[in-house]
Motif scaffolding. Structure first.
Motif, PDB file in Angstrom:
ATOM      1  N   ARG A 136      41.392 -11.314 -10.586  1.00  0.00           N
ATOM      2  CA  ARG A 136      40.375 -12.368 -10.553  1.00  0.00           C
ATOM      3  C   ARG A 136      40.297 -13.076 -11.901  1.00  0.00           C
ATOM      4  O   ARG A 136      40.254 -14.305 -11.965  1.00  0.00           O
ATOM      5  CB  ARG A 136      39.014 -11.757 -10.192  1.00  0.00           C
ATOM      6  CG  ARG A 136      37.799 -12.653 -10.384  1.00  0.00           C
ATOM      7  CD  ARG A 136      37.825 -13.867  -9.507  1.00  0.00           C
ATOM      8  NE  ARG A 136      36.585 -14.638  -9.643  1.00  0.00           N
ATOM      9  CZ  ARG A 136      36.445 -15.884  -9.206  1.00  0.00           C
ATOM     10  NH1 ARG A 136      37.450 -16.508  -8.596  1.00  0.00           N
ATOM     11  NH2 ARG A 136      35.296 -16.526  -9.356  1.00  0.00           N
ATOM     12  N   VAL A 137      40.294 -12.331 -12.990  1.00  0.00           N
ATOM     13  CA  VAL A 137      40.260 -12.927 -14.328  1.00  0.00           C
ATOM     14  C   VAL A 137      41.513 -13.772 -14.562  1.00  0.00           C
ATOM     15  O   VAL A 137      41.443 -14.900 -15.076  1.00  0.00           O
ATOM     16  CB  VAL A 137      40.108 -11.845 -15.413  1.00  0.00           C
ATOM     17  CG1 VAL A 137      40.199 -12.461 -16.810  1.00  0.00           C
ATOM     18  CG2 VAL A 137      38.789 -11.088 -15.245  1.00  0.00           C
ATOM     19  N   ALA A 138      42.661 -13.250 -14.157  1.00  0.00           N
ATOM     20  CA  ALA A 138      43.915 -13.990 -14.323  1.00  0.00           C
ATOM     21  C   ALA A 138      43.893 -15.301 -13.544  1.00  0.00           C
ATOM     22  O   ALA A 138      44.396 -16.329 -14.018  1.00  0.00           O
ATOM     23  CB  ALA A 138      45.093 -13.127 -13.877  1.00  0.00           C
ATOM     24  N   GLU A 139      43.284 -15.277 -12.354  1.00  0.00           N
ATOM     25  CA  GLU A 139      43.206 -16.502 -11.542  1.00  0.00           C
ATOM     26  C   GLU A 139      42.307 -17.543 -12.203  1.00  0.00           C
ATOM     27  O   GLU A 139      42.610 -18.740 -12.195  1.00  0.00           O
ATOM     28  CB  GLU A 139      42.678 -16.151 -10.146  1.00  0.00           C
ATOM     29  CG  GLU A 139      42.449 -17.343  -9.230  1.00  0.00           C
ATOM     30  CD  GLU A 139      43.724 -18.063  -8.828  1.00  0.00           C
ATOM     31  OE1 GLU A 139      43.614 -19.136  -8.198  1.00  0.00           O
ATOM     32  OE2 GLU A 139      44.831 -17.579  -9.129  1.00  0.00           O
ATOM     33  N   LEU A 140      41.215 -17.117 -12.796  1.00  0.00           N
ATOM     34  CA  LEU A 140      40.337 -18.053 -13.501  1.00  0.00           C
ATOM     35  C   LEU A 140      41.068 -18.686 -14.686  1.00  0.00           C
ATOM     36  O   LEU A 140      40.912 -19.885 -14.958  1.00  0.00           O
ATOM     37  CB  LEU A 140      39.067 -17.343 -13.968  1.00  0.00           C
ATOM     38  CG  LEU A 140      38.101 -16.922 -12.853  1.00  0.00           C
ATOM     39  CD1 LEU A 140      36.992 -16.030 -13.412  1.00  0.00           C
ATOM     40  CD2 LEU A 140      37.496 -18.145 -12.167  1.00  0.00           C
ATOM     41  N   ILE A 141      41.862 -17.906 -15.388  1.00  0.00           N
ATOM     42  CA  ILE A 141      42.652 -18.457 -16.492  1.00  0.00           C
ATOM     43  C   ILE A 141      43.678 -19.451 -15.956  1.00  0.00           C
ATOM     44  O   ILE A 141      43.816 -20.565 -16.477  1.00  0.00           O
ATOM     45  CB  ILE A 141      43.361 -17.327 -17.270  1.00  0.00           C
ATOM     46  CG1 ILE A 141      42.336 -16.427 -17.966  1.00  0.00           C
ATOM     47  CG2 ILE A 141      44.335 -17.914 -18.293  1.00  0.00           C
ATOM     48  CD1 ILE A 141      42.960 -15.198 -18.619  1.00  0.00           C
ATOM     49  N   ARG A 142      44.384 -19.065 -14.897  1.00  0.00           N
ATOM     50  CA  ARG A 142      45.446 -19.915 -14.347  1.00  0.00           C
ATOM     51  C   ARG A 142      44.916 -21.269 -13.890  1.00  0.00           C
ATOM     52  O   ARG A 142      45.578 -22.293 -14.035  1.00  0.00           O
ATOM     53  CB  ARG A 142      46.121 -19.209 -13.167  1.00  0.00           C
ATOM     54  CG  ARG A 142      47.342 -19.935 -12.614  1.00  0.00           C
ATOM     55  CD  ARG A 142      47.837 -19.311 -11.338  1.00  0.00           C
ATOM     56  NE  ARG A 142      46.895 -19.462 -10.255  1.00  0.00           N
ATOM     57  CZ  ARG A 142      46.750 -20.591  -9.555  1.00  0.00           C
ATOM     58  NH1 ARG A 142      47.471 -21.664  -9.843  1.00  0.00           N
ATOM     59  NH2 ARG A 142      45.868 -20.648  -8.571  1.00  0.00           N
ATOM     60  N   THR A 143      43.695 -21.289 -13.349  1.00  0.00           N
ATOM     61  CA  THR A 143      43.110 -22.531 -12.836  1.00  0.00           C
ATOM     62  C   THR A 143      42.318 -23.300 -13.892  1.00  0.00           C
ATOM     63  O   THR A 143      41.651 -24.281 -13.568  1.00  0.00           O
ATOM     64  CB  THR A 143      42.203 -22.228 -11.629  1.00  0.00           C
ATOM     65  OG1 THR A 143      41.215 -21.248 -11.993  1.00  0.00           O
ATOM     66  CG2 THR A 143      43.020 -21.694 -10.459  1.00  0.00           C
ATOM     67  N   GLY A 144      42.379 -22.857 -15.154  1.00  0.00           N
ATOM     68  CA  GLY A 144      41.705 -23.584 -16.225  1.00  0.00           C
ATOM     69  C   GLY A 144      40.202 -23.452 -16.224  1.00  0.00           C
ATOM     70  O   GLY A 144      39.487 -24.323 -16.734  1.00  0.00           O
TER      71      GLY A 144
END
Length: 274
Positions: free
Chosen positions: A175-183
């Motif tokens: 979930r944290v990685a997805e938030l980073i990936r989507t800016g």
């Protein structure tokens, strides 16, 4: 008249319910846009139907969230929830709706781990009122190892238990990685350590919601939060022009910082934690 599980064919009607107040309903709006009301792609969403018209919603996943629900709808949702059993780890939303729902299910679902009855829901729809801290920026994917421990620390401090990581230990990290990936992850990182961080946890129709605000404990009380939040608001408004958050009423330093930035309270939320 009654409650049923909604599906993709109900998407237009559900979005119309959310559109009555897209600011307050940003969290569920974000989830419905992602899932398209397909339970295989997300949690169930229940609908309260009266005389053939969809009147209210209830997101029924890890977070149970009533949407545009009057007392009649809440009673219907509570009765349906009691038949289905508790699957959520918290009930959250407008205080009146949450409090009534809880009063109806408490005997079967209680005791809760904690009840937070007074959580100001705050909004800003223009530029921040103070100068942003330029050290706060979008987090890069290679910085996940630095951000993730800060996210776990924030979650544990805020919720009172560590985040659910899933059987393989990767769920929350993903979930944290997805938030980073989507800016949608922002931080001030100094010498590889997070000093301040916040994320955009939900994006609806013209509205987004800040979650996960955290200042490294040794740096608290130094006036970091308000300028850092001003930077987050600037960045968030490139995603959606209206920015929201909700905060515990007892967290007076955070409320003061948000008010300095220009947030104002428009509603009161409540949360029941299990």
């Amino acid at each position: 008249m009654g409650v049923r599980v909604l599906g993709p064919r109900d998407l237009s009607a559900a979005r119309a319910v959310i559109a009555r107040d897209p600011v307050i309903n940003v969290f569920v709006d974000s989830l419905i846009q992602s899932s398209g009301l397909d339970p295989r792609r997300g949690a169930e969403v229940w609908g309260y139907v009266d005389r053939g018209e969809l009147q209210s919603l209830c997101h029924a996943g890890g977070n149970l969230v009533p949407v545009e629900a009057d007392d009649i709808a809440i009673r219907q949702f509570a009765a349906y929830a009691l038949r289905r059993g508790r699957n959520c780890f918290q009930i959250v939303g407008p205080a009146r709706a949450v409090q009534l729902f809880w009063s109806l299910v408490e005997r079967q679902w209680g005791p809760p781990r904690e009840i937070r009855p007074d959580q100001p829901f705050m909004v800003i729809d223009g530029p921040p009122a103070i100068e942003p801290d330029p050290r706060v920026r979008r987090v890069e994917p290679v910085e996940l190892p630095a951000l993730y421990p800060a996210c776990v620390a924030m979650y544990t401090e805020e919720v009172g238990v560590p985040p659910q990581t899933g059987p393989d230990g990767t769920f929350y990290r993903s979930r944290v990685a997805e938030l980073i990936r989507t800016g949608r992850a922002f931080a001030w990182i100094e010498d590889g350590q997070v000093v301040f961080k916040a994320e955009i946890g939900a994006v609806g129709t013209g509205v987004c919601q800040i979650q996960g605000v955290w200042v490294e404990p040794s740096r608290r009380g130094q006036g970091i939060a308000a300028p850092a939040m001003a930077a987050v608001v600037e960045l968030a408004r490139t995603i959606a022009p209206v920015v929201t958050l909700y905060v515990n009423a007892f967290n007076t330093p955070a409320r003061a910082a948000y008010e300095r930035v220009g947030f104002h309270t428009t509603q009161t939320f409540a949360t029941v934690l299990f």
